[in-house]
Design an enzyme around this catalytic site. Structure first.
Site, PDB file in Angstrom:
ATOM      1  N   LEU A  91       0.833  -1.205   0.000  1.00 20.37           N
ATOM      2  CA  LEU A  91       0.000   0.000   0.000  1.00 20.37           C
ATOM      3  C   LEU A  91       0.871   1.258   0.000  1.00 20.37           C
ATOM      4  CD1 LEU A  91      -2.876   1.020   0.109  1.00 20.37           C
ATOM      5  CD2 LEU A  91      -2.880   0.616   2.572  1.00 20.37           C
ATOM      6  N   ASP A 105      13.008   0.951  12.627  1.00 16.48           N
ATOM      7  CA  ASP A 105      12.001   0.095  13.256  1.00 16.48           C
ATOM      8  C   ASP A 105      11.139   0.990  14.154  1.00 16.48           C
ATOM      9  OD1 ASP A 105      10.644  -1.781  14.928  1.00 16.48           O
ATOM     10  OD2 ASP A 105      12.276  -3.221  14.652  1.00 16.48           O
ATOM     11  N   LEU A 106       9.840   0.783  14.138  1.00 17.24           N
ATOM     12  CA  LEU A 106       8.957   1.547  15.031  1.00 17.24           C
ATOM     13  C   LEU A 106       9.321   1.342  16.496  1.00 17.24           C
ATOM     14  CD1 LEU A 106       5.468   0.862  13.367  1.00 17.24           C
ATOM     15  CD2 LEU A 106       6.713   3.033  13.338  1.00 17.24           C
ATOM     16  N   SER A 128       0.994  -6.955   8.580  1.00 23.74           N
ATOM     17  CA  SER A 128      -0.276  -6.762   7.874  1.00 23.74           C
ATOM     18  C   SER A 128      -1.066  -8.062   7.720  1.00 23.74           C
ATOM     19  CB  SER A 128      -0.010  -6.149   6.501  1.00 23.74           C
ATOM     20  OG  SER A 128       0.846  -6.988   5.753  1.00 23.74           O
ATOM     21  N   SER A 186      -8.183  -1.875   9.864  1.00 20.22           N
ATOM     22  CA  SER A 186      -8.501  -2.953   8.911  1.00 20.22           C
ATOM     23  C   SER A 186      -9.907  -3.486   9.156  1.00 20.22           C
ATOM     24  CB  SER A 186      -7.488  -4.082   9.087  1.00 20.22           C
ATOM     25  OG  SER A 186      -7.874  -5.221   8.353  1.00 20.22           O
ATOM     26  N   ASN A 187     -10.452  -4.023   8.087  1.00 24.75           N
ATOM     27  CA  ASN A 187     -11.735  -4.749   8.222  1.00 24.75           C
ATOM     28  C   ASN A 187     -11.614  -5.867   9.252  1.00 24.75           C
ATOM     29  OD1 ASN A 187     -11.552  -7.585   6.640  1.00 24.75           O
ATOM     30  ND2 ASN A 187     -10.296  -6.094   5.544  1.00 24.75           N
ATOM     31  N   TYR A 222      -3.962 -10.027  14.751  1.00 24.68           N
ATOM     32  CA  TYR A 222      -3.742  -8.881  13.842  1.00 24.68           C
ATOM     33  C   TYR A 222      -4.919  -7.892  13.932  1.00 24.68           C
ATOM     34  CZ  TYR A 222      -4.043  -6.438   9.368  1.00 24.68           C
ATOM     35  OH  TYR A 222      -4.201  -5.471   8.403  1.00 24.68           O
ATOM     36  N   LYS A 248      -5.486  -3.851  15.528  1.00 27.58           N
ATOM     37  CA  LYS A 248      -6.125  -2.694  14.887  1.00 27.58           C
ATOM     38  C   LYS A 248      -7.178  -2.093  15.828  1.00 27.58           C
ATOM     39  CE  LYS A 248      -3.742  -2.990  11.066  1.00 27.58           C
ATOM     40  NZ  LYS A 248      -2.707  -1.980  10.752  1.00 27.58           N
ATOM     41  N   ARG A 254     -14.913 -12.321  -2.616  1.00 26.77           N
ATOM     42  CA  ARG A 254     -15.104 -11.488  -1.415  1.00 26.77           C
ATOM     43  C   ARG A 254     -14.632 -10.053  -1.666  1.00 26.77           C
ATOM     44  NH1 ARG A 254     -11.016 -10.216   2.090  1.00 26.77           N
ATOM     45  NH2 ARG A 254     -11.696  -9.170   3.984  1.00 26.77           N
TER      46      ARG A 254
HETATM   47  P1  NAI Z   1       2.736  -4.629   3.771  1.00 29.37           P
HETATM   48  O1  NAI Z   1       3.017  -5.800   4.639  1.00 29.37           O
HETATM   49  O2  NAI Z   1       2.971  -4.763   2.311  1.00 29.37           O
HETATM   50  O3  NAI Z   1       3.526  -3.356   4.284  1.00 29.37           O
HETATM   51  C1  NAI Z   1       3.780  -3.109   5.659  1.00 29.37           C
HETATM   52  C2  NAI Z   1       5.127  -2.421   5.759  1.00 29.37           C
HETATM   53  O4  NAI Z   1       5.373  -2.141   7.131  1.00 29.37           O
HETATM   54  C3  NAI Z   1       6.288  -3.289   5.254  1.00 29.37           C
HETATM   55  O5  NAI Z   1       7.020  -2.615   4.236  1.00 29.37           O
HETATM   56  C4  NAI Z   1       7.125  -3.545   6.490  1.00 29.37           C
HETATM   57  O6  NAI Z   1       8.523  -3.578   6.241  1.00 29.37           O
HETATM   58  C5  NAI Z   1       6.754  -2.361   7.365  1.00 29.37           C
HETATM   59  N1  NAI Z   1       6.947  -2.670   8.789  1.00 29.37           N
HETATM   60  C6  NAI Z   1       6.565  -3.788   9.450  1.00 29.37           C
HETATM   61  N2  NAI Z   1       6.960  -3.736  10.730  1.00 29.37           N
HETATM   62  C7  NAI Z   1       7.594  -2.546  10.876  1.00 29.37           C
HETATM   63  C8  NAI Z   1       8.241  -1.922  11.971  1.00 29.37           C
HETATM   64  N3  NAI Z   1       8.306  -2.511  13.172  1.00 29.37           N
HETATM   65  N4  NAI Z   1       8.807  -0.726  11.781  1.00 29.37           N
HETATM   66  C9  NAI Z   1       8.759  -0.118  10.569  1.00 29.37           C
HETATM   67  N5  NAI Z   1       8.178  -0.663   9.483  1.00 29.37           N
HETATM   68  C10 NAI Z   1       7.586  -1.877   9.652  1.00 29.37           C
HETATM   69  O7  NAI Z   1       1.209  -4.240   4.056  1.00 29.37           O
HETATM   70  P2  NAI Z   1       0.236  -3.335   3.180  1.00 29.37           P
HETATM   71  O8  NAI Z   1      -0.683  -4.204   2.438  1.00 29.37           O
HETATM   72  O9  NAI Z   1       1.041  -2.333   2.458  1.00 29.37           O
HETATM   73  O10 NAI Z   1      -0.619  -2.631   4.319  1.00 29.37           O
HETATM   74  C11 NAI Z   1      -0.208  -1.406   4.878  1.00 29.37           C
HETATM   75  C12 NAI Z   1      -1.027  -1.130   6.135  1.00 29.37           C
HETATM   76  O11 NAI Z   1      -2.397  -1.114   5.811  1.00 29.37           O
HETATM   77  C13 NAI Z   1      -0.837  -2.207   7.218  1.00 29.37           C
HETATM   78  O12 NAI Z   1      -0.891  -1.581   8.489  1.00 29.37           O
HETATM   79  C14 NAI Z   1      -2.067  -3.079   7.036  1.00 29.37           C
HETATM   80  O13 NAI Z   1      -2.417  -3.711   8.251  1.00 29.37           O
HETATM   81  C15 NAI Z   1      -3.103  -2.075   6.585  1.00 29.37           C
HETATM   82  N6  NAI Z   1      -4.146  -2.677   5.762  1.00 29.37           N
HETATM   83  C16 NAI Z   1      -3.878  -2.995   4.458  1.00 29.37           C
HETATM   84  C17 NAI Z   1      -4.856  -3.538   3.665  1.00 29.37           C
HETATM   85  C18 NAI Z   1      -4.629  -3.790   2.221  1.00 29.37           C
HETATM   86  O14 NAI Z   1      -5.588  -4.155   1.541  1.00 29.37           O
HETATM   87  N7  NAI Z   1      -3.424  -3.646   1.686  1.00 29.37           N
HETATM   88  C19 NAI Z   1      -6.190  -3.847   4.225  1.00 29.37           C
HETATM   89  C20 NAI Z   1      -6.360  -3.468   5.604  1.00 29.37           C
HETATM   90  C21 NAI Z   1      -5.361  -2.881   6.328  1.00 29.37           C
HETATM   91  C1  15L Z   2      -5.805  -6.782   5.541  1.00 27.04           C
HETATM   92  O1  15L Z   2      -5.941  -6.252   6.627  1.00 27.04           O
HETATM   93  C2  15L Z   2      -4.472  -7.205   5.042  1.00 27.04           C
HETATM   94  O2  15L Z   2      -3.444  -6.360   5.499  1.00 27.04           O
HETATM   95  C3  15L Z   2      -4.425  -7.262   3.524  1.00 27.04           C
HETATM   96  O3  15L Z   2      -3.238  -7.940   3.131  1.00 27.04           O
HETATM   97  C4  15L Z   2      -5.641  -7.979   2.955  1.00 27.04           C
HETATM   98  O4  15L Z   2      -5.582  -9.312   3.284  1.00 27.04           O
HETATM   99  C5  15L Z   2      -6.927  -7.355   3.470  1.00 27.04           C
HETATM  100  O5  15L Z   2      -6.917  -7.173   4.872  1.00 27.04           O
HETATM  101  C6  15L Z   2      -8.182  -8.150   3.127  1.00 27.04           C
HETATM  102  O6  15L Z   2      -8.998  -8.371   4.002  1.00 27.04           O
HETATM  103  O7  15L Z   2      -8.347  -8.506   1.957  1.00 27.04           O
END
Ligand code: NAI
Ligand code: 15L
Length: 269
Positions: free
Chosen positions: A16, A49-50, A73, A109-110, A138, A142, A176
């Site tokens: 994202l 790192d956070l 995620s 997140s959902n 997870y 959230k 879905r």
């Molecule tokens: P992703 O897994 O591709 O990206 C997450 C990033 O966070 C990674 O690049 C990782 O290196 C970084 N990260 C993890 N732990 C860390 C830490 N301790 N310190 C610094 N960086 C850290 O996930 P994505 O899909 O890009 O999602 C981004 C956010 O949106 C996440 O919080 C996820 O839970 C949320 N989200 C995403 C959805 C989607 O459809 N992509 C759906 C719902 C929520």
């Molecule tokens: C999330 O929260 C995940 O981060 C993403 O990878 C997808 O799986 C998404 O939900 C989903 O529900 O499709």
């Protein structure tokens, strides 16, 4: 609040984050990037790192707002979720408070409400104040993030829009997702609305496009000025031909969180 211009994007190396790095500058933002991993092609991105409180505080210094995407995620052990998503999000909010940052957009997140039954037939859309029903540790993290946001608004006046993102990917890849898909362009529109709306306090919104097969109510997102332009319906015929309609007797199809409820995908690291 004045229109934010310099925005810290955490999780910038992720899926994202990569999509938003491409789209948000067109809405007028200068992005400062942070991730645990280097960001491809952006040597000036902060690699941190956070968990590193000093690095996080330095990263937030001087920004107008934060889009917080970083973290685990998918499903993982409670210990890993605790460190990255719970303590990590706390560290970010504490740094934002200390540095006087006024607004966070939190990637919820959902899966914070993933055990909520999905609407069927003429059932009403899931409202944004539906009770929390996390489907995983997870999703539980959230819920914590949303409550932390509420605490920092009530106690410190730090505003947040918590976006319960459905599935934000270039295209929906499952039946879905036809109901919860958020196109990347709509994602950028929603983040822009969340950054610029006045007086949000702590507002929770659903994050998806205006899908024909929508399961949840977009009212609180629209109230921020979000005007989604996309709909997953053009992908429906092909996905249903490949995968079939959702099966009413399959527990993995029964709830908003889909297969996260029964067999969640695991964080690989
Ligand atoms: P992703 O897994 O591709 O990206 C997450 C990033 O966070 C990674 O690049 C990782 O290196 C970084 N990260 C993890 N732990 C860390 C830490 N301790 N310190 C610094 N960086 C850290 O996930 P994505 O899909 O890009 O999602 C981004 C956010 O949106 C996440 O919080 C996820 O839970 C949320 N989200 C995403 C959805 C989607 O459809 N992509 C759906 C719902 C929520
Ligand atoms: C999330 O929260 C995940 O981060 C993403 O990878 C997808 O799986 C998404 O939900 C989903 O529900 O499709």
């Amino acid at each position: 609040m004045p229109t934010p211009r310099t925005v810290l994007l955490t999780g910038a190396a992720g899926g994202l984050g990569t999509l938003m790095r491409g789209l948000l500058p067109d809405h007028g933002y200068a992005l400062r990037l942070l991730d645990l991993r280097p960001v491809d092609g952006v040597p000036e991105a902060i690699v941190a790192d956070l968990a590193d409180k000093d690095a996080v505080r330095e990263a937030v210094r001087g920004v107008d707002a934060i889009i917080h995407l970083a973290g685990i995620s998918l499903e993982a052990s409670f210990d890993k979720i605790l460190r990255a998503n719970i303590e990590g999000t706390y560290n970010l909010y504490e740094a934002a408070r200390q540095e006087g940052v006024g607004r966070v957009v939190f990637a919820s997140s959902n899966h914070a409400v993933g055990c909520t039954p999905r609407p069927r037939g003429d059932d009403p859309l899931i409202p944004v104040d539906t009770p929390r029903r996390p489907d995983t540790f997870y999703g539980l993290s959230k819920c914590f993030g949303e409550d932390l946001a509420q605490l920092y608004w009530d106690k410190h006046g730090l505003e947040t829009v918590s976006v319960r993102i459905g599935s934000c990917f270039p295209e929906p890849t499952s039946v879905r997702m036809l109901s919860v898909w958020m196109s990347p362009a709509d994602g950028a529109r929603l983040f822009h609305a969340a950054l610029t709306a006045e007086n949000v306090g702590h507002t929770v919104v659903h994050g998806s496009s205006a899908n024909t097969r929508l399961w949840w109510d977009l009212g609180s997102a629209r109230a921020l000025g979000y005007d989604p332009q996309d709909d997953s319906e053009p992908y429906a015929e092909k996905l249903i031909a490949e995968q079939g309609e959702l099966d009413p007797d399959n527990p993995a199809h029964a709830c908003l969180g889909g297969h996260f409820v029964t067999d969640p995908p695991r964080w690989p690291y």
